[in-house]
Design an enzyme around this catalytic site. Structure first.
Site, PDB file in Angstrom:
ATOM      1  N   HIS A 259       0.849  -1.186   0.000  1.00 42.86           N
ATOM      2  CA  HIS A 259       0.000   0.000   0.000  1.00 42.86           C
ATOM      3  C   HIS A 259       0.889   1.242   0.000  1.00 42.86           C
ATOM      4  O   HIS A 259       1.809   1.346   0.804  1.00 42.86           O
ATOM      5  CB  HIS A 259      -0.936  -0.030   1.201  1.00 42.86           C
ATOM      6  CG  HIS A 259      -2.098  -0.944   0.971  1.00 42.86           C
ATOM      7  ND1 HIS A 259      -1.927  -2.226   0.528  1.00 42.86           N
ATOM      8  CD2 HIS A 259      -3.423  -0.752   1.070  1.00 42.86           C
ATOM      9  CE1 HIS A 259      -3.122  -2.780   0.371  1.00 42.86           C
ATOM     10  NE2 HIS A 259      -4.043  -1.911   0.692  1.00 42.86           N
TER      11      HIS A 259
ATOM     12  N   LYS B  94     -13.503   6.109   6.070  1.00 38.52           N
ATOM     13  CA  LYS B  94     -13.844   7.089   5.026  1.00 38.52           C
ATOM     14  C   LYS B  94     -15.360   7.144   4.852  1.00 38.52           C
ATOM     15  O   LYS B  94     -15.938   8.191   4.592  1.00 38.52           O
ATOM     16  CB  LYS B  94     -13.168   6.690   3.706  1.00 38.52           C
ATOM     17  CG  LYS B  94     -13.399   7.670   2.567  1.00 38.52           C
ATOM     18  CD  LYS B  94     -12.347   7.496   1.497  1.00 38.52           C
ATOM     19  CE  LYS B  94     -12.560   6.246   0.668  1.00 38.52           C
ATOM     20  NZ  LYS B  94     -13.728   6.297  -0.221  1.00 38.52           N
TER      21      LYS B  94
HETATM   22  P1  PGA Z   1      -7.289  -0.579  -0.053  1.00 37.08           P
HETATM   23  O1  PGA Z   1      -6.565  -0.301   1.317  1.00 37.08           O
HETATM   24  O2  PGA Z   1      -7.595   0.747  -0.657  1.00 37.08           O
HETATM   25  O3  PGA Z   1      -6.271  -1.341  -0.794  1.00 37.08           O
HETATM   26  O4  PGA Z   1      -8.484  -1.381   0.287  1.00 37.08           O
HETATM   27  C1  PGA Z   1      -6.999   0.660   2.136  1.00 37.08           C
HETATM   28  C2  PGA Z   1      -5.962   0.932   3.178  1.00 37.08           C
HETATM   29  O5  PGA Z   1      -5.082   0.136   3.448  1.00 37.08           O
HETATM   30  O6  PGA Z   1      -6.060   2.008   3.749  1.00 37.08           O
END
Ligand code: PGA
Length: 895
Positions: free
Chosen positions: A134, A562
């Site tokens: 990520h 979010k």
């Molecule tokens: P994702 O991860 O967008 O790959 O689902 C979200 C995150 O780790 O904040």
């Protein structure tokens, strides 16, 4: 950067030393003028933060910087933060209280839990940190490597050494490293590819995990007085997580599995080679057991010099077989090929069995130390936990993609024309029918769309990876945006196309990869218990889970945040986990929760120890997986020592959360939960009201924060949005959190919570919750840290970037009011006079950084204005990226 006046607000001698050296480097390499400018801005800013009257009001020194100066200045401040982080990490290496295995064992013993009960629990446990790519790590690997070298030199300095093993003076060596840092480009020029991400993670596996985990097991063995099973393992998503990343495909999956597997096998080869040099026992000097002699004879090692050295001969044979395994699985010879020929091992168990034979022989010779611990003991342990695969690679895709792929497969196989038009029940019925026999849908000669062909290719590559590297190579398939049972069944139908789901002769289903739902919106979390209940109600699915013994459910911290804001997300995660536990108990299946969390509080960040202990009673059943991402990987697993500490913390917390009893009175829990439900409902209304229901919020957010600029950073292989739309719903959680952090608002870490707490009538109850309930304490502690890092004064400058200033003032006014509510209510509930009063170390750490961040924010705003006004100079874009990098480094969290 303490200059001549030795002026530093840090009490930490390491920060002072490194800061002074950095100042010297800047003067030597950047020139006197840059040094003076930097020093002026720094000291003015420090004065302002100390409340010295008039400091920096008329001139902060920023206006005098031309573009080149700006880039250099930002680099200097970024490096100062990097070095300050390094100094703090050295101090912070100590465990959190209660987090060592010894402490955890002692506490459990006090509660009457015997070592046998603990061992029994561990034999059904699984604790896995799962590395993901990520994109929140802004630093290049070269910068992190320099930082680690400085840390190693500082450690030698602590031990009183004045020179390195090679005879270099330590202080000069540190200075040289800082000078190298100064001259190393901090930003990546090239886009990152998935293969780069695989290699980055692989470097941690090779340099850190392969050593750290076996070392940790030895500590546990000592503390327990018995050999624990392999309950802590390593996971990864990199090369298999294709949700929103079009660059992940069958090829990257093959690459990841081969590179990781090759790394493990080469590590074993190296260890066996070293053991061969070491275990020189001669049969003339000691009696050798038959089993070892048999292994030696099988080796084909006829060298006369080793004729009386059965252990060496046995190890040469093992080496030869493992080298042949390398050739078979990786496709080439290892760096040190074997002179002998051998059959490749069919799997890691065969290798382990040979190593155990050697170890048992040594033990019989009275050399027990060598077999239970020592290099051979650690090697056996490594083979048990890393196998030939090293880290278990998960697959992940979005449920929308599965739906399209399954629809196409069904259509082309002539089963149903329009799968998407079916309702949930009809889908479930149809999918179950597909799962009741072995006839595949996918035809070898049928032409499919690019998407379907790609998905089929990746599951076929997964099947091959399991065949080659063992079942543990891939065990899990995570489904983003799971809303219903059909989402989980679709994956089994897909897996079936590669033989990964099958019906046995007796009609029972089996699957070598588990379909795992990821619940990540508030609504999906609320529905999760019902979804799982419906899933277990399907007899083949219940049979699958029962045969496996456990079923995993993944819960997403970032997207739920979010969607519903900080407090509601935290609460719904808690509620979902609590409500899932009885559903699993009823199905007779152990629950394994997989926590998808990031480093920032808005994405579930905060102390791992606290977070695990704050899980609802009964939901941690010895089994837990947690994502580890971005900057968190270097912070927690940057060195073997760090990794041992982090893994130990995770394991201790899991044992405590599983076995220790909840000290809170049941009646209190009921009151506290009712209060949380009410708080969450209010916070949700405030949060959704601002983010999703206020006209103009989207442009306000896009103009106020550097969201557009963040998307240009080269920190990850995947795009920053799943779609081209600018809706908040479609934006990925990482850039959402990241951009609010840069603007110093950190809205995802608190917004809505303040108003909810302020409106809540029973303040005494809030105080009781803050005093007694670890879950609520964790919520407040994380929010407090975020509030301390945010700064509404600086944020106001960002609000000035919004074109429609009337809109900006309206919305920013709501944010500021909410911030004050959050701070005041938090102080009231915790009985503090100022933020972090009860956490002086964290307070000092943050306060040290604040004066360094403000000038970076102001420069970033200036550069953003010029960039958005269309100025063409490419140093402006570079400057923005540098400020993003520097602010993230100083805040210690990106997104
Ligand atoms: P994702 O991860 O967008 O790959 O689902 C979200 C995150 O780790 O904040």
């Amino acid at each position: 950067m303490t200059g001549q006046n030795n002026y530093s607000i840090s009490q930490n001698p390491d920060v002072r030393l490194l800061g002074k050296m950095l100042g010297d480097v800047i003067r030597a390499y950047g020139g006197e003028k840059l040094f003076r400018q930097t020093e002026y801005i720094r000291s003015t800013s420090v004065d302002r933060f100390r409340g010295i009257e008039g400091a920096g009001e008329s001139d902060r020194g920023l206006g005098a910087l031309n573009l080149d100066d700006t880039l250099n200045f930002v680099r200097g401040f970024m490096l100062f933060s990097l070095l300050a982080n390094l100094a703090e990490d050295r101090q912070g290496l100590a465990h959190e209280e209660g987090a060592t295995v010894e402490e955890a064992f002692a506490r459990l013993k006090n509660e009457g839990i015997s070592p046998d009960a603990l061992l029994a629990m561990l034999s059904n446990s699984l604790i896995v940190p799962v590395l993901t790519a990520h994109p929140t790590e802004v630093r290049r690997k070269s910068i992190i490597d320099h930082k680690n070298r400085i840390a190693a030199l500082m450690a030698m300095r602590d031990e009183g050494q004045s020179s390195t093993a090679d005879g270099d003076d330590i202080d000069s060596a540190i200075y040289r490293q800082i000078a190298l840092l100064w001259q190393t480009r901090p930003l990546r020029r090239e886009k990152l590819f998935v293969t780069d991400e695989i290699e980055n993670a692989r470097a941690y596996m090779q340099e850190v995990f392969l050593t750290a985990l076996p070392k940790l097991y030895m500590r546990w063995e000592k503390a327990l007085g018995a050999r624990p099973p392999g309950f802590v393992r390593l996971g990864t998503w990199i090369g298999g997580d294709r949700d929103g990343n079009p660059f992940v495909n069958a090829e990257t999956l093959r690459y990841a599995v081969t590179r990781d597997g090759g790394t493990a096998i080469r590590h074993y080869l190296e260890s066996i080679h070293k053991l061969g040099a070491e275990i020189s026992i001669s049969s003339g000097m000691s009696e050798t057991p038959e089993s070892v002699l048999a292994l030696a004879d099988k080796s084909g090692d006829l060298a006369p010099s080793r004729a009386d050295e059965p252990y060496r001969r046995a190890l040469s044979g093992i080496y030869a077989r493992l080298a042949a395994t390398h050739v078979a699985l990786i496709g080439d010879s290892p760096p040190r090929p074997s002179a002998l020929t051998g059959e490749p091992y069919a799997g890691p168990d065969e290798l382990r069995a040979d190593l155990v034979t050697v170890a048992a022989g040594l033990a019989k010779d009275g050399d027990g130390a060598l077999s239970s611990g020592g290099a051979l003991g650690r090697l056996i342990r490594a083979v048990e936990i890393f196998g030939f695969h090293l880290a278990t690679l998960d697959l992940r895709q979005n449920s929308d993609v599965h739906e399209r792929v399954i629809a196409e497969l069904l259509r082309k196989a002539g089963v149903v024309d329009d799968y998407a038009a079916l309702d949930e029940q009809a889908r479930v019925d149809l999918l179950l029918e597909e799962l009741s026999h072995n006839r595949p849908l996918a035809g070898a000669w049928t032409a499919y769309s690019e998407e379907t062909a790609k998905e089929l290719a990746i599951i076929r590559a997964a099947a091959k990876a399991q065949t080659d590297f063992g079942r543990q190579a891939i065990t899990t398939y995570n489904i983003s945006k799971t809303e219903s049972v059909s989402d989980m069944l679709e994956v089994y139908v897909l897996l079936k196309q590669a033989g990964l789901y099958q019906i046995g002769e007796d009609g029972t289903p089996s699957a070598t990869i588990m379909s795992v739902p990821l619940f990540e919106t508030i609504a999906d979390l609320q529905a999760a218990p019902a979804t799982m209940k419906a899933f277990f109600a399907l007899s083949p699915m219940r049979a699958l889970a029962k045969a496996r013994g456990h079923q995993e459910v993944m819960i997403g911290y970032s997207d739920s945040n979010k969607d519903g804001g900080y407090l509601t997300s935290t609460w719904e995660l808690y509620e979902a986990s609590s409500a899932l536990a009885p559903v699993f108990a009823e199905a007779g299946v152990a629950m394994q929760l997989f926590h998808g969390r990031g480093g920032a509080v808005g994405r579930g960040g905060g102390s791992a120890f606290g977070a695990i202990l704050a899980q609802p009673q009964g939901t941690v059943q010895g089994r837990i997986r947690i994502t580890e991402q971005g900057e968190v990987i270097a912070a927690k697993y940057g060195t073997v020592d760090n990794a041992v500490t982090s893994l130990e913390t995770m394991a201790s917390a899991t044992m405590l959360a599983t076995l220790s009893s909840d000290p809170i009175d049941k009646a209190d829990v009921v009151r506290f939960k009712a209060a949380m439900a009410e708080l969450s409902a209010r916070a949700f209304t405030h949060y959704r009201g601002l983010v999703y229901e206020t006209e103009g919020f989207r442009p306000f957010f896009r103009q106020m924060t550097p969201i557009g600029e963040i998307a240009t950073l080269k920190i990850g292989s995947r795009p920053s949005s799943r779609t081209a739309s600018d809706a908040i719903e479609d934006l990925r959680a990482i850039p959402w959190v990241f951009s609010w952090a840069q603007a110093r608002v950190m809205l995802p870490g608190w917004y809505g919570t303040g108003q909810a707490l302020a409106d809540f009538g029973d303040k005494g109850l809030l105080k009781a919750m803050a005093g007694e309930w670890s879950y609520f304490q964790t919520i407040l502690a994380n929010m407090e840290m975020v509030l301390a890092k945010s700064d509404m004064g600086i944020a106001a400058h960002y609000a000035g970037l919004v074109e429609d200033q009337a809109l900006s003032q309206r919305l920013f006014g709501r944010i500021t009011d909410g911030w004050h509510d959050a701070r005041d209510s938090l102080l009231d509930a915790t009985g503090q006079a100022h933020l972090l009063e009860a956490h002086p170390a964290l307070n000092n750490s943050i306060r040290l950084r604040l004066p360094y961040i403000e000038p970076l924010n102001l420069l970033q705003i200036e550069l953003m204005k010029r960039y958005r006004a269309g100025e063409a100079d490419e140093r402006i874009g570079e400057g923005i990226q540098l400020t993003i990098n520097a602010i993230a480094t100083a805040l210690r969290n990106s997104g």
